[in-house]
Write a protein that holds these residues in place. Sequence first.
Motif, PDB file in Angstrom:
ATOM      1  N   VAL A  62     -42.697 -18.007 -71.054  1.00 57.33           N
ATOM      2  CA  VAL A  62     -42.454 -17.771 -69.634  1.00 57.33           C
ATOM      3  C   VAL A  62     -41.143 -17.017 -69.462  1.00 57.33           C
ATOM      4  N   ARG A  63     -41.154 -16.078 -68.528  1.00 60.30           N
ATOM      5  CA  ARG A  63     -39.913 -15.427 -68.098  1.00 60.30           C
ATOM      6  C   ARG A  63     -39.615 -15.843 -66.674  1.00 60.30           C
ATOM      7  N   LEU A  64     -38.402 -16.298 -66.433  1.00 59.21           N
ATOM      8  CA  LEU A  64     -37.923 -16.546 -65.081  1.00 59.21           C
ATOM      9  C   LEU A  64     -36.895 -15.478 -64.738  1.00 59.21           C
ATOM     10  N   LYS A  65     -37.078 -14.840 -63.587  1.00 56.39           N
ATOM     11  CA  LYS A  65     -36.142 -13.812 -63.156  1.00 56.39           C
ATOM     12  C   LYS A  65     -35.526 -14.194 -61.830  1.00 56.39           C
ATOM     13  N   ALA A  66     -34.224 -14.013 -61.733  1.00 49.61           N
ATOM     14  CA  ALA A  66     -33.517 -14.267 -60.488  1.00 49.61           C
ATOM     15  C   ALA A  66     -32.442 -13.196 -60.330  1.00 49.61           C
ATOM     16  N   TYR A  67     -31.930 -13.080 -59.117  1.00 46.11           N
ATOM     17  CA  TYR A  67     -30.993 -12.001 -58.822  1.00 46.11           C
ATOM     18  C   TYR A  67     -29.707 -12.571 -58.241  1.00 46.11           C
ATOM     19  N   LEU A  68     -28.600 -12.199 -58.866  1.00 43.23           N
ATOM     20  CA  LEU A  68     -27.275 -12.662 -58.465  1.00 43.23           C
ATOM     21  C   LEU A  68     -26.409 -11.458 -58.102  1.00 43.23           C
ATOM     22  N   PRO A  69     -25.596 -11.561 -57.041  1.00 44.85           N
ATOM     23  CA  PRO A  69     -24.723 -10.446 -56.678  1.00 44.85           C
ATOM     24  C   PRO A  69     -23.660 -10.195 -57.746  1.00 44.85           C
ATOM     25  N   VAL A  70     -23.366  -8.930 -57.961  1.00 45.54           N
ATOM     26  CA  VAL A  70     -22.317  -8.564 -58.918  1.00 45.54           C
ATOM     27  C   VAL A  70     -20.966  -8.774 -58.246  1.00 45.54           C
ATOM     28  N   ASN A  71     -20.225  -9.774 -58.734  1.00 49.46           N
ATOM     29  CA  ASN A  71     -18.883 -10.035 -58.203  1.00 49.46           C
ATOM     30  C   ASN A  71     -18.003 -10.601 -59.306  1.00 49.46           C
ATOM     31  N   SER A  72     -16.784 -10.967 -58.957  1.00 46.03           N
ATOM     32  CA  SER A  72     -15.824 -11.417 -59.966  1.00 46.03           C
ATOM     33  C   SER A  72     -16.182 -12.775 -60.547  1.00 46.03           C
ATOM     34  N   PHE A  73     -17.126 -13.512 -59.894  1.00 49.80           N
ATOM     35  CA  PHE A  73     -17.504 -14.843 -60.372  1.00 49.80           C
ATOM     36  C   PHE A  73     -18.767 -14.827 -61.225  1.00 49.80           C
ATOM     37  N   LEU A  74     -19.336 -13.641 -61.443  1.00 55.17           N
ATOM     38  CA  LEU A  74     -20.640 -13.567 -62.102  1.00 55.17           C
ATOM     39  C   LEU A  74     -20.618 -14.179 -63.505  1.00 55.17           C
ATOM     40  N   GLY A  75     -19.606 -13.848 -64.309  1.00 55.17           N
ATOM     41  CA  GLY A  75     -19.534 -14.376 -65.665  1.00 55.17           C
ATOM     42  C   GLY A  75     -19.469 -15.880 -65.694  1.00 55.17           C
ATOM     43  N   GLU A  76     -18.680 -16.456 -64.796  1.00 53.25           N
ATOM     44  CA  GLU A  76     -18.559 -17.912 -64.716  1.00 53.25           C
ATOM     45  C   GLU A  76     -19.884 -18.543 -64.276  1.00 53.25           C
ATOM     46  N   THR A  77     -20.552 -17.900 -63.318  1.00 55.24           N
ATOM     47  CA  THR A  77     -21.829 -18.417 -62.828  1.00 55.24           C
ATOM     48  C   THR A  77     -22.879 -18.439 -63.932  1.00 55.24           C
ATOM     49  N   VAL A  78     -22.951 -17.360 -64.695  1.00 56.20           N
ATOM     50  CA  VAL A  78     -23.930 -17.287 -65.784  1.00 56.20           C
ATOM     51  C   VAL A  78     -23.637 -18.352 -66.841  1.00 56.20           C
ATOM     52  N   SER A  79     -22.374 -18.552 -67.148  1.00 50.81           N
ATOM     53  CA  SER A  79     -22.001 -19.587 -68.119  1.00 50.81           C
ATOM     54  C   SER A  79     -22.417 -20.974 -67.644  1.00 50.81           C
ATOM     55  N   GLU A  80     -22.235 -21.242 -66.359  1.00 53.60           N
ATOM     56  CA  GLU A  80     -22.635 -22.538 -65.800  1.00 53.60           C
ATOM     57  C   GLU A  80     -24.145 -22.714 -65.861  1.00 53.60           C
ATOM     58  N   ILE A  81     -24.892 -21.645 -65.605  1.00 53.29           N
ATOM     59  CA  ILE A  81     -26.352 -21.702 -65.693  1.00 53.29           C
ATOM     60  C   ILE A  81     -26.784 -22.024 -67.115  1.00 53.29           C
ATOM     61  N   LYS A  82     -26.189 -21.340 -68.087  1.00 51.35           N
ATOM     62  CA  LYS A  82     -26.531 -21.581 -69.490  1.00 51.35           C
ATOM     63  C   LYS A  82     -26.280 -23.039 -69.883  1.00 51.35           C
ATOM     64  N   GLN A  83     -25.131 -23.578 -69.461  1.00 50.47           N
ATOM     65  CA  GLN A  83     -24.791 -24.952 -69.813  1.00 50.47           C
ATOM     66  C   GLN A  83     -25.757 -25.934 -69.157  1.00 50.47           C
ATOM     67  N   ALA A  84     -26.097 -25.686 -67.896  1.00 46.95           N
ATOM     68  CA  ALA A  84     -27.017 -26.581 -67.187  1.00 46.95           C
ATOM     69  C   ALA A  84     -28.400 -26.574 -67.822  1.00 46.95           C
ATOM     70  N   ILE A  85     -28.848 -25.405 -68.279  1.00 45.72           N
ATOM     71  CA  ILE A  85     -30.149 -25.329 -68.956  1.00 45.72           C
ATOM     72  C   ILE A  85     -30.111 -26.089 -70.272  1.00 45.72           C
ATOM     73  N   ASN A  86     -29.050 -25.927 -71.029  1.00 45.75           N
ATOM     74  CA  ASN A  86     -28.916 -26.672 -72.289  1.00 45.75           C
ATOM     75  C   ASN A  86     -28.921 -28.182 -72.044  1.00 45.75           C
ATOM     76  N   ASN A  87     -28.371 -28.615 -70.917  1.00 46.67           N
ATOM     77  CA  ASN A  87     -28.327 -30.047 -70.596  1.00 46.67           C
ATOM     78  C   ASN A  87     -29.710 -30.625 -70.340  1.00 46.67           C
ATOM     79  N   LEU A  88     -30.710 -29.781 -70.077  1.00 44.35           N
ATOM     80  CA  LEU A  88     -32.070 -30.277 -69.868  1.00 44.35           C
ATOM     81  C   LEU A  88     -32.618 -30.948 -71.119  1.00 44.35           C
ATOM     82  N   LEU A  89     -32.062 -30.601 -72.278  1.00 44.45           N
ATOM     83  CA  LEU A  89     -32.494 -31.246 -73.518  1.00 44.45           C
ATOM     84  C   LEU A  89     -32.230 -32.749 -73.481  1.00 44.45           C
ATOM     85  N   LEU A  90     -31.244 -33.171 -72.699  1.00 47.87           N
ATOM     86  CA  LEU A  90     -30.939 -34.598 -72.571  1.00 47.87           C
ATOM     87  C   LEU A  90     -32.070 -35.349 -71.886  1.00 47.87           C
TER      88      LEU A  90
END
Length: 316
Positions: A62-90
């Motif tokens: 499955v591919r999930l696609k979403a759209y986020l505005p390009v701003n100064s917080f983008l890198g931090e937002t993506v990192s938080e998404i990655k961590q939250a997805i990894n936490n689903l393993l719990l």
Amino acid sequence: MKWTELCIYTTNEAIEPISNIIHEAGASGVVIEDRQELDKERETPFGEIYDLNPDDYPEEGVRLKAYLPVNSFLGETVSEIKQAINNLLLYDIDIGLNKITLSEVNEEQWATAWKKYYKPVKISERVTITPTWEDYQPVSTDELIIELDPGMAFGTGTHPTTVLSIQALERYIEKGQIVMDVGCGSGVLSVASILLGADKVLAYDLDEVAVESTRLNVKVNKVAQQVVVKQNNLLEHVKEEADIIVANILAEIILRFEQDAYKLLKPGGYFITSGIIQNKKENVKEGLLNAGFEILEVNQMEDWISIIAQKPEGSR
């Protein structure tokens, strides 16, 4: 305005929780590209429309696609998404390949990306969900039309968990009843409840984005005067009783408030639950029975389960 397309390679099981993570991170909606959709033999008792292009789907998974505005917080937002997805393993959720890619798109590409995935779909005997830009004409006098815009909503309203919920509401709602929509997301179940005859809906969600999406969608569908939308953590501090409580959320979340649902339901009232994966079905049934409910139905669509429970007549 520039946007970043966030593309996550995952599994069918992880669609709902990852979609929720993405929305909480500020995305307005999620496109789901599931290769299995191309191979399914579909029964279409309600006249559903399926026009799928193989080029729009991954080779596997499955591919999930979403759209986020390009701003100064983008890198931090993506990192938080990655961590939250990894936490689903719990929670023993299979996240599959869990590969994430980023690409930049302009405003016009972003707007067009939604529309090719979204067509009117008749999901029950009476309810059809259509995008706001489609000039859809009802084919019968008793057809109920729900308009949604996936640019502001949590998905298109045609995921199996939503379909199961609306089909259950169609069977159990009686005119003049009060419904609670817990974890209201886009508000599609709140809108459906009013169209099916409910007098009032109390819609709750902890996520501010969900609350605003629900408020917009109840206005679009002209039911805002009958739907009270509030930011709230499940049923905490809720006092009013309901005839029906509907919750299309993760099994783990359902099991956090089944006792509150029992207390707030009127005797004989129904608790409609959905968003349950197969290996959590028995856990939810056990939790509902321990809370005092009687199990009336266990329904399945694809890999998803919906359980309808009733508070016994004469109970308190």
